[in-house]
Design a protein around this motif. Structure first.
Motif, PDB file in Angstrom:
ATOM      1  N   ILE A   1      -8.301  -1.861  -4.614  1.00  0.00           N
ATOM      2  CA  ILE A   1      -8.991  -0.686  -5.162  1.00  0.00           C
ATOM      3  C   ILE A   1      -7.966   0.332  -5.660  1.00  0.00           C
ATOM      4  O   ILE A   1      -8.086   0.879  -6.745  1.00  0.00           O
ATOM      5  CB  ILE A   1      -9.907  -0.044  -4.091  1.00  0.00           C
ATOM      6  CG1 ILE A   1     -11.038  -1.003  -3.710  1.00  0.00           C
ATOM      7  CG2 ILE A   1     -10.501   1.263  -4.618  1.00  0.00           C
ATOM      8  CD1 ILE A   1     -11.901  -0.501  -2.550  1.00  0.00           C
ATOM      9  N   LEU A   2      -6.930   0.560  -4.852  1.00  0.00           N
ATOM     10  CA  LEU A   2      -5.895   1.522  -5.247  1.00  0.00           C
ATOM     11  C   LEU A   2      -5.272   1.119  -6.582  1.00  0.00           C
ATOM     12  O   LEU A   2      -5.048   1.956  -7.456  1.00  0.00           O
ATOM     13  CB  LEU A   2      -4.814   1.610  -4.167  1.00  0.00           C
ATOM     14  CG  LEU A   2      -5.222   2.266  -2.843  1.00  0.00           C
ATOM     15  CD1 LEU A   2      -4.113   2.111  -1.808  1.00  0.00           C
ATOM     16  CD2 LEU A   2      -5.538   3.740  -3.053  1.00  0.00           C
TER      17      LEU A   2
ATOM     18  N   ALA B   1       0.816  -1.218   0.000  1.00  0.00           N
ATOM     19  CA  ALA B   1       0.000   0.000   0.000  1.00  0.00           C
ATOM     20  C   ALA B   1       0.850   1.269   0.000  1.00  0.00           C
ATOM     21  O   ALA B   1       0.501   2.253  -0.634  1.00  0.00           O
ATOM     22  CB  ALA B   1      -0.947   0.006   1.198  1.00  0.00           C
TER      23      ALA B   1
ATOM     24  N   ASP C   1      -7.636   1.662  -9.372  1.00  0.00           N
ATOM     25  CA  ASP C   1      -7.757   3.097  -9.661  1.00  0.00           C
ATOM     26  C   ASP C   1      -6.711   3.554 -10.683  1.00  0.00           C
ATOM     27  O   ASP C   1      -6.860   4.578 -11.325  1.00  0.00           O
ATOM     28  CB  ASP C   1      -7.587   3.932  -8.382  1.00  0.00           C
ATOM     29  CG  ASP C   1      -8.888   3.995  -7.578  1.00  0.00           C
ATOM     30  OD1 ASP C   1      -9.904   3.478  -8.068  1.00  0.00           O
ATOM     31  OD2 ASP C   1      -8.872   4.556  -6.467  1.00  0.00           O
TER      32      ASP C   1
ATOM     33  N   TYR D   1       3.131   1.240  -4.312  1.00  0.00           N
ATOM     34  CA  TYR D   1       2.603   0.310  -5.317  1.00  0.00           C
ATOM     35  C   TYR D   1       2.626   0.887  -6.713  1.00  0.00           C
ATOM     36  O   TYR D   1       2.609   0.160  -7.699  1.00  0.00           O
ATOM     37  CB  TYR D   1       1.169  -0.078  -4.949  1.00  0.00           C
ATOM     38  CG  TYR D   1       0.205   1.088  -4.937  1.00  0.00           C
ATOM     39  CD1 TYR D   1       0.091   1.911  -3.820  1.00  0.00           C
ATOM     40  CD2 TYR D   1      -0.565   1.393  -6.049  1.00  0.00           C
ATOM     41  CE1 TYR D   1      -0.768   2.994  -3.824  1.00  0.00           C
ATOM     42  CE2 TYR D   1      -1.429   2.476  -6.051  1.00  0.00           C
ATOM     43  CZ  TYR D   1      -1.521   3.277  -4.936  1.00  0.00           C
ATOM     44  OH  TYR D   1      -2.364   4.355  -4.930  1.00  0.00           O
ATOM     45  N   LYS D   2       2.693   2.207  -6.814  1.00  0.00           N
ATOM     46  CA  LYS D   2       2.473   2.828  -8.122  1.00  0.00           C
ATOM     47  C   LYS D   2       3.546   2.464  -9.142  1.00  0.00           C
ATOM     48  O   LYS D   2       3.244   2.144 -10.285  1.00  0.00           O
ATOM     49  CB  LYS D   2       2.403   4.343  -7.966  1.00  0.00           C
ATOM     50  CG  LYS D   2       1.085   4.769  -7.364  1.00  0.00           C
ATOM     51  CD  LYS D   2       1.005   6.252  -7.200  1.00  0.00           C
ATOM     52  CE  LYS D   2      -0.204   6.596  -6.366  1.00  0.00           C
ATOM     53  NZ  LYS D   2      -0.051   7.862  -5.683  1.00  0.00           N
TER      54      LYS D   2
ATOM     55  N   LYS E   1      -8.519  -5.384   0.449  1.00  0.00           N
ATOM     56  CA  LYS E   1      -9.434  -4.783  -0.526  1.00  0.00           C
ATOM     57  C   LYS E   1      -8.992  -3.363  -0.885  1.00  0.00           C
ATOM     58  O   LYS E   1      -9.077  -2.953  -2.039  1.00  0.00           O
ATOM     59  CB  LYS E   1     -10.850  -4.772   0.056  1.00  0.00           C
ATOM     60  CG  LYS E   1     -11.873  -4.260  -0.930  1.00  0.00           C
ATOM     61  CD  LYS E   1     -13.283  -4.400  -0.407  1.00  0.00           C
ATOM     62  CE  LYS E   1     -14.245  -3.691  -1.348  1.00  0.00           C
ATOM     63  NZ  LYS E   1     -15.616  -3.730  -0.843  1.00  0.00           N
ATOM     64  N   GLN E   2      -8.500  -2.620   0.112  1.00  0.00           N
ATOM     65  CA  GLN E   2      -8.073  -1.249  -0.151  1.00  0.00           C
ATOM     66  C   GLN E   2      -6.966  -1.203  -1.202  1.00  0.00           C
ATOM     67  O   GLN E   2      -7.001  -0.392  -2.126  1.00  0.00           O
ATOM     68  CB  GLN E   2      -7.607  -0.579   1.149  1.00  0.00           C
ATOM     69  CG  GLN E   2      -8.762  -0.267   2.085  1.00  0.00           C
ATOM     70  CD  GLN E   2      -8.309   0.217   3.455  1.00  0.00           C
ATOM     71  OE1 GLN E   2      -7.139   0.470   3.681  1.00  0.00           O
ATOM     72  NE2 GLN E   2      -9.249   0.346   4.373  1.00  0.00           N
TER      73      GLN E   2
END
Lengths: 552, 331
Positions: B209-210, B176, B213, B179-180, B205-206
């Motif tokens: 979602i990220l 988290a 996105d 991650y990008k 789950k977060q």
């Protein structure tokens, strides 16, 4: 008893300290206030000092690198005096007086909402007004963990004469309730905290008396609305029972005492009375807020949210009421946030961002120049930055995005609300990545508490007829933005009502009406206390809420 | 394993609604017709029922075991698990060829631990060179595991992703906080991503979602819920995997990714596989103990829903493969 000489640099003050005392406490006796969010538990690592001479064993902590440890750096709260010492206090370990300004600020008296709430209350104070005084005044006191607000009320006419707020000086002994309680458990800690509370209050009173040109003798009664811990500390009662699980030794009802005994500098014989509490973490500040919003008289289900350092939530109507508390931290009151401040003149209470390249449009209490940002402004800023993709769902600043207002300060990425000189701002006003994480935790604590409470009574959020928001966030709280970040349930905007400082209003009502005082006792009796700290579902709701707007 | 009461309730609901939703099918490796150079590709996931419940749904793909190949000499491995590989410790290329040619490995996990600054501190270029030679002489699909969170991770994984362009490797892991870069590299060079979160349904789950996105396709993501070895918190992972799977099957699109578990690295560091017989005679043979520990951990995770298992010991892998054969038999 054995004692040693301890000298503090760069001040150069020196004294004899009993063997075994902590360096932190030794510093306090000279008025040297070291930082310590944890209140001296050895966990926050902020009170680092350097031992220049004398033997002092290492105090392991992540904030002290092995190299610094070799050079004599220690945690002041963990280091014991077992030798003659020379202690150097680095500036970064001192409580920054600039970021926490303890000076009392007189607030505007114009408060239409309050007047609306008090309209129809025929003044009938809980004591006989002495005929000799032309303008008998009552003191309403909101005793908060972070902020203390005092108000002078004309007992005959029922109007507010003046109002002022200041940060609670106990902030130097920990920013949350639990660290205050642990601080009180040290030798002399309770007395020290009580002294700080009285200093804060009496400074406020002095400022108000000067402003309103009245003397101590004109104030013939005081009502205190505060959370359970704050009232314990104010009265000098041992608060350690509060955090001891279900066998609570906490007192929630308090008899009236003369001001002379309480240490409040008004008429020495004036009675000081207290709003009754419900439990360890739902105190008189909350019952006072419920009284102010009239939940106990309504048929529709009302959700009352007091977003203070402890977030308190009461759900119910005239038939039933349930209350709970969650630890939110002092972020919304401006403490621990880069450019945070109390909702007072100079605070940014509204933020609108239309064009990412331009400076955001602001609403500033009392008009520009802005000095800092208060709770409602922080909520606006979060929601706006999230809408524009500058803030991630997990509250991280998107460093890659092309926005000229993203910069770096002290090694942290920041969003610049105002740069120095812009709109006459005296310094840069910004929030950094750590601030946004703190705000995310604050909103998550409130959101999770609301969701847990609703689940507990098996009520769908849509069945809530009215949401009342109280607290010291600032008048301009935008429910739409609070919904956008997930803090408040997604309901039509017309169901939201911001009543400002609910505890102060409740205290006001108690001052002006004997009946309301009786009603308040009944409210305290009727609220069922839900303990979230032992609730199995709360922690999970909290983690799910650490996301904008929510993981679902 | 005891089920918490809430899971039992969910479980009954699923039983009545089975077939409504399925786990994503994730394909690892591209063959020449798909733009890569792998001899075959591997598909995992795709099931629409709980693990091995053939009576209430279909499970199109069997769980797959990836053999762990460290890029440098694994001095921290204990003797039991070093034993079978003594001939090629420190020669990852020969090691990979051996497990593929002689042991029948269909998937390998190249562990670039040597790039860690506190270990050999190998450069991204060195990692890329090794990866290129493995891609050239080993024909199976690949998992590439970076040196772990920290600034080195992004540099190494991005360079490897570029070098392996079009091979559809599984890159491990995105977290988290960071991650990008990894997701962007996987998107740019046609790879897959492991999304790692610390044993928590919501955090899992977060992150999904990220990642979505960033417009990264959900069928190129694999969940690593993190695990400990048997006796070291395995039961937490077990119930978290169970809950993620139940939520996925009841239609939550942000939970429908297959699972990967890094079993080998967790099992072979616990006390019970290391302590010699002389010290704890009642624990029995150390060699057997270690292998059994890896087998038990892996089999428990299979029952929780594991689709990919990264393992170390050849004997343990052989037993778990046979177990999977048995579990995949219908009726």
């Amino acid at each position: 008893m054995k004692s040693f000489r301890v000298k503090f640099l760069p001040l150069g003050v020196e004294s004899r300290v009993a063997a075994g005392a902590s360096v932190y406490d030794a510093a306090l006796t000279h008025g040297i206030q070291l930082r310590g969010e944890c209140g001296g538990l050895g966990s926050c690592g902020q009170c680092v000092v350097k031992i220049d001479a004398g033997a002092c064993p290492p105090t392991p902590h992540a904030s002290i690198t092995p190299d610094r440890e070799r050079r004599g750096y220690r945690l002041a709260c963990a280091a014991r005096v077992e030798d003659d010492l020379v202690v150097f206090v680095p500036e970064e370990s001192l409580l920054p007086s600039a970021s926490v300004d303890y000076a009392a600020v007189v607030l505007s008296e114009d408060d239409r909402k309050r007047d609306r709430a008090l309209a129809g209350v025929e003044p009938s104070p809980p004591l006989n007004l002495p005929p000799g005084i032309a303008r008998p005044l009552g003191l309403a006191l909101d005793l908060g963990t972070t902020t203390v607000v005092a108000e002078f009320v004309n007992l005959r006419a029922g109007n507010c004469v003046s109002r002022a707020a200041a940060y609670n000086r106990q902030l130097s002994c920990g920013t949350d309730i639990i660290s205050r309680i642990t601080y009180a458990e040290r030798p002399g800690g309770l007395e020290w905290l009580r002294g700080l509370a009285l200093e804060t209050i009496n400074d406020l009173l002095a400022r108000l008396m000067e402003h309103s040109r009245v003397g101590p003798g004109d104030l013939i009664i005081a009502i205190v609305a505060g959370n359970t811990t704050m009232v314990h500390l104010f009265l000098g009662m041992d608060p350690s029972g509060i955090r001891l699980g279900s066998f609570t030794a906490a007192h929630t009802r308090y008899p009236a005492i003369p001001a002379r005994e309480a240490g409040v500098k008004i008429d020495p014989l004036a009675p000081v009375m207290f709003a009754p509490g419900v439990g360890s973490y739902v105190g008189g500040d909350v019952t006072a807020g419920v009284l102010a919003c009239r939940m106990h008289e309504c048929d529709e289900v009302t959700l009352f949210i007091d977003a203070g350092t402890n977030g308190e939530i009461v759900l119910g109507n005239r038939e039933w009421m349930m209350g709970c508390a969650c630890s939110t931290g002092p972020a919304f009151e401006g403490v621990g946030i880069a450019s945070g401040m109390i909702a007072a003149p100079g605070a940014i209470e509204e933020v609108h961002i239309r064009d990412l390249d331009a400076a955001p449009r602001l609403g500033v209490i009392g008009g520009a120049p802005a000095r800092g940002i208060c709770g409602s402004g922080m909520i606006d800023l979060m929601a706006e930055l999230f809408r524009h993709g500058i803030l991630d769902r997990n509250g991280a600043l998107n460093a890659g995005s092309r926005c000229p207002r993203l910069a770096e300060r002290d090694g942290h990425p920041v969003y610049l609300v105002r740069t120095r000189g812009e709109d006459c701002a005296a310094r840069d006003i910004y929030l950094n990545d750590v601030d946004f994480k703190k705000l995310l935790r604050t909103k998550a604590a409130i959101q999770a508490a609301i969701r847990t409470m609703l689940k507990n009574v098996e009520l769908d959020a849509r069945e809530i007829g009215r949401v009342v928001i109280a607290g010291r966030l600032g008048e301009a709280i935008d429910a739409g933005n609070a919904i956008a970040i997930g803090m408040l349930p997604d309901l039509p905007l017309e169901r939201f009502d911001y009543i400002g400082n609910g505890s102060l209003w409740g205290a006001n009502l108690m001052l002006l009406s004997k009946e309301r005082g009786v009603a308040l006792e009944a409210i305290a009796d009727r609220i069922t206390y839900l303990d979230l700290s032992t609730h199995p579902g709360y922690m999970e709701e909290y983690v799910a809420s650490l996301f904008i707007p929510h993981t679902d | 394993m005891l089920l918490p009461a809430t899971d039992v309730i969910y479980y009954t609901t699923i039983m009545n609604n089975s077939g409504a939703s399925a786990i994503n099918t994730v394909r690892i490796g591209n063959t020449s017709s798909e733009g890569g150079t792998r001899a075959f590709s591997i598909e995992v996931g795709g099931g629409n029922c709980l693990p091995f419940h053939h009576f209430e749904g279909t499970i199109p793909h069997r769980p797959v075991i990836a053999w762990e190949i460290p890029d440098v000499r694994p001095d921290d491995w204990c003797d039991t698990v070093k034993g079978p590989y003594l001939d090629f410790l420190g020669d990852p290329l020969r090691w990979a060829r051996c497990v593929v040619d002689e042991k029948g490995a269909r998937l390998i996990c190249l562990d670039l631990r040597g790039a860690r600054p506190d270990r050999e501190n190998r450069s991204a270029a060195q990692s890329v060179e090794l990866l290129r030679s493995i891609l050239k002489s080993v024909p199976v699909p690949l998992i590439i595991r970076g040196p772990g969170p920290g600034e080195r991770q992004n540099g190494v994984l991005t360079a490897c992703a570029e070098a392996a362009q079009g091979e559809r490797c599984l890159l491990a892991s995105a977290v988290a906080e960071e991650y990008k870069t990894i997701v962007a590299a996987a998107a740019a060079y046609g790879h897959l991503v492991v999304a790692e979160t610390p044993i928590d349904v919501n955090l899992c789950k977060q992150l999904n979602i990220l990642i979505s996105d960033l417009h990264f396709p959900a069928d190129r993501v694999v969940i690593d819920p993190l695990t400990g070895g048997l006796g070291y918190g395995l039961e937490y992972t077990y119930s978290v995997m169970e809950r993620i799977r139940l939520q996925a099957l009841s239609g939550d699109g942000m939970m429908q990714m297959p699972f990967i578990n890094f079993v080998g690295p967790e099992v072979w560091k616990v006390k019970e596989v290391k302590v010699p017989e002389q010290k704890e005679p009642q624990w029995g043979s150390r060699a057997e103990r270690g292998v059994l520990w890896e087998i038990s951990t892996a089999v428990a995770l299979l029952h929780a829903g594991a689709d990919l298992l990264v393992m170390r010991h050849p004997e343990a892998i052989a037993v778990v493969e046979r177990t999977i054969d048995g579990l995949m038999k219908k009726g």
